[in-house]
Design an enzyme around this catalytic site. Structure first.
Site, PDB file in Angstrom:
ATOM      1  CD  GLU A  83      -8.742   0.306   7.883  1.00 17.74           C
ATOM      2  OE1 GLU A  83      -8.816  -0.546   8.796  1.00 17.74           O
ATOM      3  OE2 GLU A  83      -8.001   1.294   7.951  1.00 17.74           O
ATOM      4  CG  ASP A 112      -0.360  -0.617   2.448  1.00 21.50           C
ATOM      5  OD1 ASP A 112       0.844  -0.430   2.688  1.00 21.50           O
ATOM      6  OD2 ASP A 112      -1.089  -1.286   3.189  1.00 21.50           O
ATOM      7  CG  HIS A 118      -5.956  -3.077   9.030  1.00 18.01           C
ATOM      8  ND1 HIS A 118      -6.039  -2.242  10.115  1.00 18.01           N
ATOM      9  CD2 HIS A 118      -4.665  -3.028   8.630  1.00 18.01           C
ATOM     10  CE1 HIS A 118      -4.849  -1.711  10.356  1.00 18.01           C
ATOM     11  NE2 HIS A 118      -3.997  -2.181   9.479  1.00 18.01           N
ATOM     12  CG  ASN A 158      -8.932  -2.698  12.329  1.00 15.84           C
ATOM     13  OD1 ASN A 158      -8.012  -3.283  11.767  1.00 15.84           O
ATOM     14  ND2 ASN A 158      -9.447  -1.572  11.874  1.00 15.84           N
TER      15      ASN A 158
END
Length: 243
Positions: free
Chosen positions: A143, A67, A138, A136
């Site tokens: 996400e 990314d 991801h 979380n």
């Protein structure tokens, strides 16, 4: 899914470095998928040390980063291109132009994502994808959401992800770009092998849910259950709820 338990973050990096070195010794022209963040820094240090000792050759390697932030260039100290140059690219003999990172200043982010997918296909696909895990769940910047995009795409970052990256922006989450481009879960799952590196007690519930829970877009890492060759390398803290 293979679970490799290590004592601490250093041991996680040691084992991951062994996996990368083994691949490059067997396949000097390997294609790597590479992450950023805090977890892989020790891994990159070890790979650079092995290269300096004449034990590891990157001259035929091609790599693709997961990314990049939208709106900042490669010279920005918070960019992932800058991160990769600092921690790995400038320390090994990776051929110029063979370390691919998305262009955060591309005038058309969607076109840049499509170009990146074409580069991966032209390289023959990714042989080894190295991943980190967000608290979380991801993976990359995929996400938790009601749906996930399969291929490289533009994404709006959750505030938790901006906070997690604040260290690269003077500690201020507000300075972290609100958008990024990231490989999609489909692109990630097309890799022939996947290594997931996880350290820290705060990740323990996520590790347990990823391994034992349902495959769900609300926990993107759970999609790794669908891959035939995944190794999760985690320290004792991260593995505390799966022992």
């Amino acid at each position: 899914m293979i679970i490799s338990l290590c004592d601490d973050p250093q041991d996680v990096a040691d084992l991951a470095a062994q996996r990368v070195a083994g691949l490059l010794h067997d396949s000097p022209r390997a294609v790597l998928g590479l992450p950023t963040g805090r977890t892989p820094i020790v891994l990159y240090d070890l790979l650079a040390q092995q290269h300096a000792a004449g034990q590891l050759d990157f001259s035929q390697v091609e790599s693709f980063n997961l990314d990049e932030f939208v709106g900042i260039g490669q010279d920005h100290p918070g960019s992932y291109r800058s991160y990769m140059q600092r921690y790995l690219f400038d320390r090994v003999n990776l051929t110029n132009g063979q370390g691919h990172v998305l262009d955060g200043l591309a005038p058309d982010a969607d076109a840049e994502c499509a170009r990146f997918e074409q580069l991966i296909d032209a390289a023959g696909g990714i042989d080894l994808m190295i991943l980190g895990l967000g608290a979380n769940g991801h993976i990359g910047f995929n996400e938790p959401a009601d749906s996930l995009k399969a291929r490289t795409h533009r994404v709006t970052l959750l505030e938790s992800s901006r906070a997690a990256n604040a260290g690269f922006f003077g500690g201020d989450p507000a300075q972290v770009p609100a958008e990024a481009m990231t490989m999609g879960m489909g692109t990630i799952l097309k890799a022939r092998r996947i290594l997931l590196l996880v350290t820290g007690a705060e990740k323990a519930p996520t590790v347990a849910a990823m391994i034992r829970g349902a495959v769900t877009t609300q926990l993107p890492a759970s999609f790794l259950q669908l891959h035939d060759e995944v190794e999760v390398i985690c320290d004792a803290d991260a593995a505390s709820q799966i022992r």
